[in-house]
Design a protein around this motif. Structure first.
Motif, PDB file in Angstrom:
ATOM      1  N   LEU A   8      43.904  55.479  25.894  1.00 12.00           N
ATOM      2  CA  LEU A   8      45.117  54.847  25.393  1.00 12.00           C
ATOM      3  C   LEU A   8      46.315  55.714  25.779  1.00 12.00           C
ATOM      4  N   GLY A   9      47.311  55.099  26.368  1.00 15.67           N
ATOM      5  CA  GLY A   9      48.469  55.862  26.828  1.00 15.67           C
ATOM      6  C   GLY A   9      48.282  56.443  28.208  1.00 15.67           C
ATOM      7  N   GLY A  10      47.089  56.328  28.747  1.00 20.85           N
ATOM      8  CA  GLY A  10      46.806  56.886  30.065  1.00 20.85           C
ATOM      9  C   GLY A  10      47.340  56.007  31.172  1.00 20.85           C
ATOM     10  N   GLN A  11      47.402  56.562  32.369  1.00 20.25           N
ATOM     11  CA  GLN A  11      47.876  55.817  33.529  1.00 20.25           C
ATOM     12  C   GLN A  11      46.771  55.786  34.577  1.00 20.25           C
ATOM     13  N   VAL A  12      46.504  54.609  35.102  1.00 18.51           N
ATOM     14  CA  VAL A  12      45.475  54.489  36.137  1.00 18.51           C
ATOM     15  C   VAL A  12      46.079  53.712  37.306  1.00 18.51           C
ATOM     16  N   VAL A  13      45.371  53.775  38.412  1.00 21.81           N
ATOM     17  CA  VAL A  13      45.814  53.030  39.575  1.00 21.81           C
ATOM     18  C   VAL A  13      44.809  51.924  39.858  1.00 21.81           C
ATOM     19  N   ILE A  14      45.292  50.708  40.063  1.00 21.53           N
ATOM     20  CA  ILE A  14      44.398  49.632  40.492  1.00 21.53           C
ATOM     21  C   ILE A  14      44.983  49.012  41.767  1.00 21.53           C
ATOM     22  N   SER A  15      44.108  48.592  42.624  1.00 18.94           N
ATOM     23  CA  SER A  15      44.569  47.990  43.872  1.00 18.94           C
ATOM     24  C   SER A  15      45.146  46.612  43.553  1.00 18.94           C
ATOM     25  N   LYS A  16      45.956  46.094  44.456  1.00 18.64           N
ATOM     26  CA  LYS A  16      46.559  44.798  44.167  1.00 18.64           C
ATOM     27  C   LYS A  16      45.523  43.683  44.023  1.00 18.64           C
ATOM     28  N   PRO A  17      44.545  43.612  44.946  1.00 16.00           N
ATOM     29  CA  PRO A  17      43.541  42.547  44.766  1.00 16.00           C
ATOM     30  C   PRO A  17      42.740  42.686  43.463  1.00 16.00           C
ATOM     31  N   ALA A  18      42.637  43.924  42.949  1.00 14.16           N
ATOM     32  CA  ALA A  18      41.838  44.127  41.730  1.00 14.16           C
ATOM     33  C   ALA A  18      42.468  43.474  40.517  1.00 14.16           C
ATOM     34  N   LEU A  19      43.748  43.077  40.635  1.00 19.59           N
ATOM     35  CA  LEU A  19      44.385  42.381  39.514  1.00 19.59           C
ATOM     36  C   LEU A  19      43.635  41.082  39.196  1.00 19.59           C
ATOM     37  N   GLN A  20      43.028  40.509  40.264  1.00 16.01           N
ATOM     38  CA  GLN A  20      42.231  39.296  40.048  1.00 16.01           C
ATOM     39  C   GLN A  20      41.077  39.567  39.084  1.00 16.01           C
ATOM     40  N   GLN A  21      40.518  40.798  39.177  1.00 13.80           N
ATOM     41  CA  GLN A  21      39.412  41.143  38.268  1.00 13.80           C
ATOM     42  C   GLN A  21      39.892  41.129  36.813  1.00 13.80           C
ATOM     43  N   LEU A  22      41.140  41.591  36.631  1.00 13.25           N
ATOM     44  CA  LEU A  22      41.684  41.563  35.260  1.00 13.25           C
ATOM     45  C   LEU A  22      41.875  40.115  34.802  1.00 13.25           C
ATOM     46  N   PHE A  23      42.402  39.283  35.692  1.00 10.27           N
ATOM     47  CA  PHE A  23      42.572  37.865  35.355  1.00 10.27           C
ATOM     48  C   PHE A  23      41.223  37.263  34.940  1.00 10.27           C
ATOM     49  N   ASP A  24      40.199  37.563  35.737  1.00  7.86           N
ATOM     50  CA  ASP A  24      38.865  37.017  35.449  1.00  7.86           C
ATOM     51  C   ASP A  24      38.359  37.495  34.096  1.00  7.86           C
ATOM     52  N   ALA A  25      38.582  38.796  33.846  1.00  7.94           N
ATOM     53  CA  ALA A  25      38.096  39.355  32.576  1.00  7.94           C
ATOM     54  C   ALA A  25      38.799  38.684  31.397  1.00  7.94           C
ATOM     55  N   LEU A  26      40.081  38.446  31.556  1.00 10.07           N
ATOM     56  CA  LEU A  26      40.841  37.805  30.476  1.00 10.07           C
ATOM     57  C   LEU A  26      40.349  36.377  30.255  1.00 10.07           C
ATOM     58  N   ARG A  27      40.105  35.679  31.350  1.00 13.36           N
ATOM     59  CA  ARG A  27      39.608  34.307  31.215  1.00 13.36           C
ATOM     60  C   ARG A  27      38.238  34.279  30.572  1.00 13.36           C
ATOM     61  N   THR A  28      37.415  35.231  30.981  1.00 16.59           N
ATOM     62  CA  THR A  28      36.075  35.319  30.382  1.00 16.59           C
ATOM     63  C   THR A  28      36.173  35.585  28.881  1.00 16.59           C
ATOM     64  N   ALA A  29      37.196  36.367  28.514  1.00 15.86           N
ATOM     65  CA  ALA A  29      37.365  36.693  27.087  1.00 15.86           C
ATOM     66  C   ALA A  29      38.002  35.540  26.308  1.00 15.86           C
ATOM     67  N   GLY A  30      38.274  34.432  26.990  1.00 18.27           N
ATOM     68  CA  GLY A  30      38.765  33.257  26.276  1.00 18.27           C
ATOM     69  C   GLY A  30      40.269  33.067  26.309  1.00 18.27           C
ATOM     70  N   TYR A  31      40.956  33.832  27.134  1.00 17.63           N
ATOM     71  CA  TYR A  31      42.415  33.695  27.200  1.00 17.63           C
ATOM     72  C   TYR A  31      42.837  32.611  28.188  1.00 17.63           C
ATOM     73  N   SER A  32      43.899  31.902  27.854  1.00 16.79           N
ATOM     74  CA  SER A  32      44.611  31.072  28.840  1.00 16.79           C
ATOM     75  C   SER A  32      45.646  31.978  29.468  1.00 16.79           C
ATOM     76  N   LEU A  33      45.626  32.039  30.786  1.00 12.86           N
ATOM     77  CA  LEU A  33      46.583  32.908  31.456  1.00 12.86           C
ATOM     78  C   LEU A  33      47.903  32.175  31.660  1.00 12.86           C
TER      79      LEU A  33
END
Lengths: 374, 289, 158, 231
Positions: A8-33
């Motif tokens: 928490l509060g940390g900083q990480v680097v993610i590649s631009k295409p990896a943002l899709q993985q976050l979108f997928d994870a959010l959708r899997t968790a039941g979120y409407s993006l």
């Protein structure tokens, strides 16, 4: 996938295409993006599914009363600022049925909705809008009475914020001290670099979502580039607003002749209030079937620029544009602080861009202050 | 901000902030032309049990298919079960309510708003100044004073109406007077049968010599009338923070969400409707505010 | 009621309570006490103006007669209030309204001619008396404006 | 609706005509002849509530364009025997001749507003017809402003809502079918159109359509027409 969970509060680097993985994870968790996407010659907020739905390679050019999209010469994912929509469209919808009634033998029965509230993931929330959401939180959930619809949506929302590295022509968040950097109120916050995102973890939920995304710890190079980008952004604000003693200034100038000057130009069309991310005023309307068997109460967005808004028995308190514009600006920049302890303006510039005749509150305020054109 | 005002009594007894509770009209009392008092009883006994209000608070009254209106409670706060509203026909909702009879069902949510600071006024002389329907939200104060007469010094009620037939609650004045309360009544327009005073309410102040150190003024009536009540009180050196007004603005939500009842820094549904003059002085005479 | 001197009565009436004793005595010298039973006509519109009145107790109606419509009460004057002030402002020279007691009423009558003479003679007294009368007239004017506004009229509706 | 309302006179829909008086009369069309003046006065006498519906009845309609022209010339051009044409020199709204209780604006009117009007009259509430600008509807729908984002002149900021803000949703500027909003500022809007590249003549014509003869649009169109004449 990485093994450990970022702190928490940390900083990480993610590649631009990896943002899709976050979108997928959010959708899997039941979120409407809900995120930025190009529609009707503008960048609006709408339901999105893929990373490619966001306006990659687009920029917006904004000035008082004009907004134009243009192609960028790069593939920036968030190379634009805020458009005509704000997140209040989802947290406090433009039209909402509060309850319905049905006539019964001994009067009427009341029915409230049992539908579960939507679970939104807001993608690309800017610093000004994070503050705007915090301002509306004060109105709807931090007061003595909580607005149940807003509260349910708000509590369930996931916020992916984005730091602004390229402020727009009508932006003035720096002078309002609300941006361009996101300081709180997000689960994750991105800073776009040339080839990757620096991602700050703002909540345990954000950290948990990152566990489904490929990331690596941020290095000194990325941190310094992000810092530099934010520092540069501060110097490129389209305009500024002098916040010194604002409430006193406005309360002392309720009869300033400049209000009549604005009234000559203002259309009283309510656009500024509708695009404002903090304006919360509403009307509650009654609907029914032809014979009154069933009825419902519906809350809709309203505006202090509409005459019905100031109705009292026998007439209207603010019959002209002078009184209405004064009410709006005085509420935003003076009485809001009495009511909620913060200003009602976050410096997003929407009211300037989306005013059909380009009225600029920073200039109107400067005129009231006697500073003329900024 | 002045913190001496009674705080808003939030968490309405009726539960959900925007959803009304059905209540049955148990009695209808005609008061004057176009004015009636409705006694209501909640259909859900649990709601009725829990319901309490303070003098000066209001409820939102709802009729399905018609709409909602903010109406002051005009009954005795010590008897919350006999909940009364004095309604003047002024619009949609009140027009529809006026067509209802005993047995009819009205939606009620509340109570909302703050109240007349009857506790802060203990030990004071009270001047209660009402114009027209403005006596309705002040009647709970009068009932409170009747029950706690020893808590207050000299109590004067200055009450005005347009016509003698418009005077509210005339059948109660003798009872009030029997509790050592001076009731002075005036009308704007009189016929030949009227033997009382003629003239607007503020002129009733001419005969008063209040002790500024121990006087509290409560006033409710047409806003322009209250302007002159304030001026008369100030001329008699009543302190600004002891002159209380009940203001009226349109209300759609009553819980400070709709924004309509803003009066400068205050939401009249939450911080009002009762405000002391010192809080509203900067805005009191600003036109079209 | 215990007997009091006219000066005491005058002083107790709000109107002249700031007046110095010697001036109060001057006023008392040109004043007299009057009482009316209920329904008595005190003066009629158009009569010569010679006295102004300060109500001590009771209630007086000021009326105007409108041809074809009858009598209308414009205003009432109760304790501490002055009526008949036009006598001291001798432009019209005639009473502009009729006055009638609505109850048994006791008042102090001041001879207008003598009052004007006293004020001429003693400008200090004159300033005080006319400032007080200006107050009375201003209050009437304000009250009349409010009456004209018809503040209780129900508006156009929701 | 058929159960709750008895239709007494509607020759296009029902041949049978019931005699007056009527609780509610809906009047379409503008007043253009002497006969119509007499007829509307009779309708007023027979009606409890008189509601005008549509731009013609509420502001004179598109045919009010002739109010700026020579009607005699029109009739001579159009009709073979102009001597048989009896018409007033202007087309005017019903409210110029008799008191009107309520107006439903639009060309065409909104079906939803008509249903709401009838429902409101039956139930006894005030019809919820807005008087504010079309912009409120665009923003509630989420429609992007065509004027700001595309530079398309749009009368929405001066026009009364109620139509559903259809045109901007199809990338067109509002034509002002619902007539002026409660507090329009056509002078400032027209000045903006000119700043966007329109001529004063264009602006004059924009205000002079279905509701061109409504007071606010009429004054604006006449002012911009004057501005268009080089001095």
């Amino acid at each position: 996938m990485t093994e450990q969970t970022p702190l928490l509060g940390g900083q990480v680097v993610i590649s631009k295409p990896a943002l899709q993985q976050l979108f997928d994870a959010l959708r899997t968790a039941g979120y409407s993006l809900i995120g930025p996407t190009v529609r009707e010659d503008a960048i609006v907020y709408d339901e999105i599914a893929q990373l490619t739905d966001i306006p990659i390679g687009w920029a917006d050019e904004q000035a008082p009363g004009t907004y134009r999209l243009r192609r960028r010469d790069d593939q920036a994912h968030f190379g634009f600022v805020v458009g005509p929509h704000s997140w209040k469209r989802y947290l406090s919808p433009p039209s909402l049925r509060l309850f319905a009634t049905r006539r019964t033998g001994d009067g009427f029965s009341v029915e409230t909705s049992n539908d579960p509230p939507p679970r939104y993931a807001f993608i690309g929330v800017r610093a000004c809008d994070l503050v705007a959401i915090a301002v509306q939180d004060r109105v709807f959930v931090e007061g003595p009475v909580q607005e149940p619809h807003y509260k349910a949506r708000r509590e369930r929302a996931f916020v992916l914020a984005v730091n602004c590295t390229e402020p727009g022509g009508t932006c003035f968040c720096a002078s309002m001290r609300t941006g361009p950097r996101c300081s709180s109120g997000f689960d994750l916050a991105l800073t776009e670099l040339d080839d990757a995102f620096l991602c700050e973890v703002g909540s345990a939920l954000g950290a948990q979502m990152l566990s489904a995304v490929e990331w690596r710890p941020a290095g000194a190079f990325e941190l310094s580039r992000a810092r530099q980008a934010m520092a540069d952004a501060l110097t490129r604000m389209g305009r500024g607003l002098n916040t010194h003693n604002l409430p006193e200034l406005l309360y002392d100038n309720l009869e300033h002749p400049h209000w009549a000057n604005v009234a000559e130009r203002c259309l009283s069309c309510a656009n500024c209030t509708m695009v404002c991310p903090t304006c919360f005023c509403s009307d509650v309307q009654e609907t029914s079937d032809l014979v009154g068997e069933t009825a419902a109460r519906v809350r809709v967005w309203d505006s202090c620029f509409n005459r019905e808004f100031s109705y009292v028995f026998g007439g209207h308190l603010r019959p002209n544009t002078r009184a209405r514009y004064r009410q709006w600006l005085t509420h935003k920049l003076a009485s809001w602080t009495d009511q909620y302890g913060v200003l009602g303006c976050v410096g997003c510039g929407r009211c300037i861009t989306w005013c059909p005749v380009g009225i600029d509150l920073t200039q109107e305020l400067a005129a009231i202050r006697g500073e003329g054109q900024l | 901000m002045n913190s001496t005002l009674a705080k808003g009594h939030w968490s309405p007894a009726t539960g959900h902030p925007m959803v009304p509770q059905p209540a049955v009209i148990t009695h209808v009392q005609p008061e004057a032309h176009g004015v009636m008092t409705y006694t209501l009883g909640f259909r859900d006994p649990a709601v009725g049990e829990a319901y309490r209000f303070h003098p000066g608070q209001f409820n939102m009254l709802y009729l399905p298919g018609i709409g909602e209106a903010a109406i002051s409670i005009s009954s005795d706060p010590a008897e919350p079960a006999a909940l009364r509203h004095t309604v003047r026909i002024a619009g949609n909702v009140t027009q529809a309510i006026s067509r209802m009879e005993a047995g009819g069902v009205i939606g009620v949510r509340g109570p909302y708003g703050n109240s007349w600071p009857v506790d802060r006024a203990v030990g004071n002389d009270l001047i209660i100044v009402a114009g027209g329907i403005g006596l309705a939200p002040l009647r709970p104060v009068i009932y409170h004073v009747l029950r706690h007469r020893a808590d207050y010094g000299k109590v004067t009620i200055l009450n005005g109406a347009r016509l003698p037939a418009d005077l509210l609650y005339p059948q109660e004045y003798d009872d009030w007077r029997s509790h050592d309360i001076e009731v002075v009544v005036t009308v704007d327009r009189a016929d030949e049968t009227w033997k009382g005073r003629v003239g607007v309410v503020p002129i009733l102040f001419y005969a008063l010599r209040p002790d500024p150190k121990r006087t509290t003024v409560f006033t409710c009536g047409p806003e322009i009338m209250m302007h002159f009540v304030v001026y008369e009180a100030l001329a008699r050196r009543v302190p600004k923070d002891r002159i209380y007004l009940s203001l009226e603005r349109n209300m759609k939500c009553a819980v400070a969400f709709c924004g309509r009842c803003q009066y400068g820094p205050t939401f009249l549904c939450k911080d009002g409707p009762v405000l002391s003059y010192d809080r509203i002085e900067p805005f009191f005479t600003v036109e079209e505010f | 009621m215990e007997p009091r001197s006219l000066a005491e009565v005058l002083r107790s009436a709000q109107l002249f309570w700031g007046l110095e004793p010697q001036h109060l005595e001057k006023l008392a010298a040109i004043a007299s006490e009057v009482t009316w039973t209920e329904g008595q006509v005190i003066f009629r519109e158009g009569e010569a103006d010679d006295r102004l009145y300060l109500v001590v107790e009771g209630l007086v109606a000021l009326e105007m007669y409108i041809p074809n419509r009858g009598r209308a009460t414009i205003l009432t004057a109760g304790p501490h209030e002055v009526f008949g002030w036009s006598a001291a402002v001798p432009v019209v020279g005639k009473k502009t309204a009729s006055a009638r007691s609505l109850q048994r009423t006791r008042a102090i009558a001041i001879d207008a001619g003598a009052l004007c003479a006293a004020c001429e003679q003693d400008h200090h007294l004159g300033y005080y008396v006319y400032r007080t009368l200006a107050d009375v007239i201003a209050s009437r004017l304000t009250a009349t404006r409010l009456q004209l506004l018809d503040v209780y009229a129900v508006g156009k509706g929701e | 609706m058929a159960d709750a309302v008895e239709i007494a006179y509607f020759v296009e829909a029902r041949r049978q005509v019931l005699p007056g008086p009527y609780d509610v009369t809906l009047v379409e069309g503008s007043i253009t002849t002497e006969e119509e003046i007499e007829r509307i006065k009779e309708v007023r006498r027979q009606s409890g509530l008189l509601v005008t519906i549509g731009a013609c009845a509420t502001s004179g309609g598109i045919q009010a364009l002739r109010n700026w022209a020579d009607v005699g010339e029109f009739t001579r051009t159009v009709y073979a025997s102009p001597e048989y044409i009896h018409t007033l020199d202007r087309s005017r709204p019903v409210s110029d001749f008799v008191p009107v209780d309520f107006e439903l604006r639009g060309c065409p009117i909104s079906k939803q507003q008509l249903v709401d009007l009838v429902t409101s009259l039956l139930i006894g509430r005030k019809p919820s017809v807005p008087e504010h600008a079309v912009c409120n509807e665009c923003k509630r729908h989420g429609t992007v402003c065509v004027m700001v984002a595309q530079g398309i002149p749009c009368l929405g900021p001066a026009t009364q809502a109620g139509c559903g803000a259809i045109c901007p949703a199809y990338n067109r500027g509002c034509y002002g079918c619902f007539g002026p909003m409660e507090l329009p500022n056509p002078a400032a809007l027209g000045a903006r159109f000119i700043a966007m590249g329109q001529t004063a003549r264009d602006v004059s014509r924009a205000f002079r359509s279905f509701n061109g003869y409504s007071a606010a649009f009429r004054a604006a169109s006449e002012q911009f027409e004057k501005d268009a004449i080089p001095r």
